[in-house]
Design a protein around this motif. Structure first.
Motif, PDB file in Angstrom:
ATOM      1  N   CYS A 123       0.959   0.565  -3.181  1.00 26.71           N
ATOM      2  CA  CYS A 123       1.131  -0.842  -2.942  1.00 26.71           C
ATOM      3  C   CYS A 123       1.051  -1.095  -1.618  1.00 26.71           C
ATOM      4  O   CYS A 123       1.425  -0.516  -0.485  1.00 26.71           O
ATOM      5  CB  CYS A 123       2.534  -0.836  -3.340  1.00 26.71           C
ATOM      6  SG  CYS A 123       3.167  -2.419  -2.702  1.00 26.71           S
ATOM      7  N   ARG A 124      -0.045  -2.318  -1.530  1.00 22.50           N
ATOM      8  CA  ARG A 124      -0.145  -2.650  -0.165  1.00 22.50           C
ATOM      9  C   ARG A 124       0.457  -3.638   0.210  1.00 22.50           C
ATOM     10  O   ARG A 124       0.447  -4.195   1.428  1.00 22.50           O
ATOM     11  CB  ARG A 124      -1.769  -3.305  -0.167  1.00 22.50           C
ATOM     12  CG  ARG A 124      -2.094  -4.152  -1.440  1.00 22.50           C
ATOM     13  CD  ARG A 124      -3.157  -5.216  -1.081  1.00 22.50           C
ATOM     14  NE  ARG A 124      -2.808  -6.337  -1.583  1.00 22.50           N
ATOM     15  CZ  ARG A 124      -3.502  -7.337  -1.737  1.00 22.50           C
ATOM     16  NH1 ARG A 124      -4.722  -7.291  -1.386  1.00 22.50           N
ATOM     17  NH2 ARG A 124      -3.036  -8.619  -2.342  1.00 22.50           N
ATOM     18  N   CYS A 125       1.695  -4.011  -0.505  1.00 20.76           N
ATOM     19  CA  CYS A 125       2.443  -5.584  -0.125  1.00 20.76           C
ATOM     20  C   CYS A 125       3.929  -4.877   0.481  1.00 20.76           C
ATOM     21  O   CYS A 125       4.340  -5.203   1.476  1.00 20.76           O
ATOM     22  CB  CYS A 125       2.744  -6.192  -1.166  1.00 20.76           C
ATOM     23  SG  CYS A 125       1.049  -6.920  -1.971  1.00 20.76           S
ATOM     24  N   THR A 126       4.527  -3.932  -0.278  1.00 19.10           N
ATOM     25  CA  THR A 126       6.192  -3.968   0.033  1.00 19.10           C
ATOM     26  C   THR A 126       6.313  -2.655   0.864  1.00 19.10           C
ATOM     27  O   THR A 126       7.607  -2.867   1.374  1.00 19.10           O
ATOM     28  CB  THR A 126       6.696  -3.428  -1.318  1.00 19.10           C
ATOM     29  OG1 THR A 126       6.154  -2.075  -1.865  1.00 19.10           O
ATOM     30  CG2 THR A 126       6.443  -4.259  -2.734  1.00 19.10           C
ATOM     31  N   VAL A 133       8.499  -6.326  -6.197  1.00 17.39           N
ATOM     32  CA  VAL A 133       7.257  -6.958  -6.572  1.00 17.39           C
ATOM     33  C   VAL A 133       7.033  -8.269  -5.621  1.00 17.39           C
ATOM     34  O   VAL A 133       7.593  -8.956  -5.354  1.00 17.39           O
ATOM     35  CB  VAL A 133       7.513  -7.415  -7.913  1.00 17.39           C
ATOM     36  CG1 VAL A 133       6.035  -8.467  -8.441  1.00 17.39           C
ATOM     37  CG2 VAL A 133       8.228  -6.610  -8.734  1.00 17.39           C
ATOM     38  N   GLN A 134       5.570  -7.850  -4.830  1.00 17.67           N
ATOM     39  CA  GLN A 134       5.372  -9.075  -4.068  1.00 17.67           C
ATOM     40  C   GLN A 134       3.804  -9.540  -5.060  1.00 17.67           C
ATOM     41  O   GLN A 134       4.108 -10.606  -5.576  1.00 17.67           O
ATOM     42  CB  GLN A 134       4.773  -8.494  -2.828  1.00 17.67           C
ATOM     43  CG  GLN A 134       6.340  -8.472  -2.107  1.00 17.67           C
ATOM     44  CD  GLN A 134       6.073  -8.231  -0.417  1.00 17.67           C
ATOM     45  OE1 GLN A 134       5.092  -8.609   0.226  1.00 17.67           O
ATOM     46  NE2 GLN A 134       7.056  -7.545  -0.101  1.00 17.67           N
ATOM     47  N   CYS A 135       2.960  -9.197  -4.667  1.00 16.89           N
ATOM     48  CA  CYS A 135       1.537  -9.718  -5.184  1.00 16.89           C
ATOM     49  C   CYS A 135       1.530  -9.355  -6.836  1.00 16.89           C
ATOM     50  O   CYS A 135       1.234  -9.998  -7.771  1.00 16.89           O
ATOM     51  CB  CYS A 135       0.266  -9.477  -4.667  1.00 16.89           C
ATOM     52  SG  CYS A 135      -0.271  -7.875  -5.278  1.00 16.89           S
ATOM     53  N   GLY A 136       2.295  -8.176  -7.031  1.00 19.83           N
ATOM     54  CA  GLY A 136       2.691  -7.713  -8.435  1.00 19.83           C
ATOM     55  C   GLY A 136       1.594  -6.856  -8.810  1.00 19.83           C
ATOM     56  O   GLY A 136       1.475  -6.350  -9.981  1.00 19.83           O
ATOM     57  N   PHE A 137       0.523  -6.835  -8.301  1.00 23.65           N
ATOM     58  CA  PHE A 137      -0.774  -6.267  -8.980  1.00 23.65           C
ATOM     59  C   PHE A 137      -0.559  -4.526  -9.305  1.00 23.65           C
ATOM     60  O   PHE A 137      -0.943  -4.059 -10.125  1.00 23.65           O
ATOM     61  CB  PHE A 137      -2.015  -6.328  -8.026  1.00 23.65           C
ATOM     62  CG  PHE A 137      -3.209  -5.890  -8.632  1.00 23.65           C
ATOM     63  CD1 PHE A 137      -3.899  -6.716  -9.180  1.00 23.65           C
ATOM     64  CD2 PHE A 137      -3.869  -4.444  -8.580  1.00 23.65           C
ATOM     65  CE1 PHE A 137      -5.375  -6.500  -9.850  1.00 23.65           C
ATOM     66  CE2 PHE A 137      -4.972  -4.140  -9.104  1.00 23.65           C
ATOM     67  CZ  PHE A 137      -5.507  -5.280  -9.837  1.00 23.65           C
ATOM     68  N   CYS A 138       0.175  -4.060  -8.202  1.00 21.96           N
ATOM     69  CA  CYS A 138       0.567  -2.438  -8.355  1.00 21.96           C
ATOM     70  C   CYS A 138       1.432  -2.273  -9.347  1.00 21.96           C
ATOM     71  O   CYS A 138       2.000  -1.158  -9.985  1.00 21.96           O
ATOM     72  CB  CYS A 138       1.048  -1.930  -7.059  1.00 21.96           C
ATOM     73  SG  CYS A 138       2.452  -2.465  -6.596  1.00 21.96           S
TER      74      CYS A 138
END
Ligand SMILES: Cc1cc2nc3c(=O)[nH]c(=O)nc-3n(C[C@H](O)[C@H](O)[C@H](O)COP(=O)(O)OP(=O)(O)OC[C@H]3O[C@@H](n4cnc5c(N)ncnc54)[C@H](O)[C@@H]3O)c2cc1C
Ligand code: FES
Ligand code: FES
Lengths: 153, 282
Positions: free
Chosen positions: A133-136, A96-101
């Motif tokens: 997911c655009r972060c992880t 979980v980074q920004c958590g949006f996904c």
């Protein structure tokens, strides 16, 4: 029009606007903001819910057509302060980074593990191919699903 | 908003409001609504109509319009090509909702079930409160997102003669999941009827057949007495080249016309090499 449906185990009724998606209905009319809205075109999976037992994008479901159906959102997974094992596994793995996904991934992972309790990498990739997911970079998500599978088992 | 309980109810609603939008899995229609390209005045949901979810196989295969791609992966309809096409559609979320009837009714040149239905010589069953009719798929789709369905008609089912196991679907896209086809190809070799069918997707305004390639392959199968055989590399290349000449592709954001012809030739050659050796029974 007024529709009544089962949401996370209880009957709920509210007014659905013309053309309103189930995603918007859940968030705006039923105050359940766990399902996220990013693309509204079925591409990102952040709005994933279970509808009559099938994993779907709630942005592509017409709320007005849902009377009498049963919906389970991410909110159903943990109603207390303790996290669901899948949620805990995502946290522990750093998935979980920004958590949006995350809610969408959690719901899709739960759907996967319900039918395949010991998925291989390729099966996880396939099952989560509708979630972006655009972060992880997905590596940690894969780890989290494996860990969750061990935990849920 | 009308939620149909059975086929007669759906047809009656559609007759009463002929301009109404039919809602099946919603994976095409809801995108239109969400993006304001469509503001439906009346919607008839047909996803609870049990008759449309039926699937039967008994020499002929009949798949109800409400059968989802997930059901096409799980249930036996005898078409391995349709199963391969279903597997490439969208994602689990999309396959759980999207129906074959929606794919047919949308009539996108990129609809993944459509090259298979063309290659199988499938028939589209239409019903309205006026009665029913059956249209061959090749006459059903007339252009990009255009077909002969009348405003008060429902697509009720797709039907074809069970063609046996010698068939394949291939698709080229920019990645593995969630991708609109740059080009798609279905090849069916019905050994019992002595028939070859080819369907090409994303290569023209409608789904195309490839009559020259079909005749060429039929010649090869004839020579082999319609028994399994290993075609020569040259024959496969020739088949691929004939397929490429049948295409009427355009340049667009997903690929150039020249690239589409190239991938069709490659897919065609591979498809023949894969299908010709397949045994008579699965
Ligand atoms: C993210 C995403 C990915 C996708 N990926 C693919 C893909 O890889 N391959 C592919 O082929 N498609 C893909 N699609 C498109 C779509 O999922 C398919 O075309 C699907 O088959 C549509 O079926 P549906 O039941 O959801 O149709 P709906 O949206 O319910 O309906 C589509 C249209 O057909 C009409 N209609 C539906 N059923 C009937 C009927 N029985 N009789 C008369 N009219 C009817 C509706 O009025 C509407 O105009 C994708 C869509 C999304 C959102
Ligand atoms: S918001 Fe539904 S898939 Fe992106
Ligand atoms: S954690 Fe940010 S999009 Fe996935």
């Amino acid at each position: 029009m007024r529709i009544e449906l089962r949401v996370n185990g209880s009957m709920r009724a509210a007014e659905a606007r013309d053309g309103e998606s189930l995603l918007s209905f859940l968030r705006e009319e039923l105050a359940l903001p766990g399902s996220k809205n990013a693309c509204e075109q079925g591409e990102c999976g952040s709005c994933s819910v279970m509808l009559d037992g099938a994993l779907v994008c709630s942005c592509l479901v017409l709320a007005g057509a849902c009377a009498g159906k049963s919906v389970e959102t991410v909110e159903a997974l943990s109603t207390t302060e303790t996290l669901h094992p899948i949620q805990q596994a995502f946290l522990d793995a750093g998935a979980v980074q920004c958590g949006f996904c995350t809610p969408g991934f959690i719901v899709a992972t739960n759907a996967l593990l319900a039918t395949n309790p010991e998925p291989r990498d390729a099966e996880i990739r396939e099952a989560l191919s509708g979630n972006i997911c655009r972060c992880t970079g997905y590596g940690k998500i894969l780890e989290a699903v494996h860990a969750a599978a061990r935990g849920v088992r | 908003m009308d939620v149909a309980r059975d086929l007669d109810g759906a047809l009656a609603s559609l007759a009463a409001v002929p301009g109404a939008d039919v809602l099946n899995g919603g994976t095409d229609l809801m995108v239109e609504i969400n993006f304001g390209r469509k503001r439906p005045t009346a919607v008839i949901a047909i996803d609870r109509v049990a008759e449309l979810r039926e699937l039967s196989k008994n020499g002929t295969v009949r798949v109800g319009a409400g059968v989802t791609f997930t059901m096409l992966l799980e249930r036996d309809h005898g078409s391995s090509a349709l199963r391969e096409a279903a597997r490439t559609v969208g994602s689990p979320q999309i396959r759980n909702a999207a129906t074959i009837g929606g794919n047919v009714a949308t009539s996108s040149p990129a609809g993944d079930a459509l090259p298979v239905l063309a290659a199988l010589d499938a028939m589209v069953h239409l019903r309205s409160s006026r009665g029913g009719r059956v249209v061959p798929f090749r006459a059903f789709m007339t252009g990009p997102k255009k077909n002969v369905r009348a405003a008060d008609e429902l697509v009720t089912a797709i039907e074809w003669n069970d063609a046996g196991p010698a068939q394949v679907f291939m698709k080229v896209g920019t990645r593995n999941a969630m991708v609109i086809a740059v080009a798609g190809l279905a090849l069916v070799a019905d050994r019992v009827r002595g028939r070859i069918g080819v369907g090409l997707g994303s290569c023209g305004p409608t789904i195309l057949r490839a009559p020259l390639a079909e005749a060429f392959a039929a010649g090869l199968f004839d020579e082999a007495g319609w028994r399994p055989f290993a075609p020569s590399t040259g024959a496969c290349a020739e088949f691929g080249a004939l397929i490429a000449t049948a295409a009427r592709p355009i340049d667009d954001v997903r690929g150039t016309a020249a690239y589409r012809r190239h991938v069709l030739a490659v897919m065609g050659a591979r498809a023949l090499a894969r299908v010709a050796p397949i045994e008579r029974t699965a």
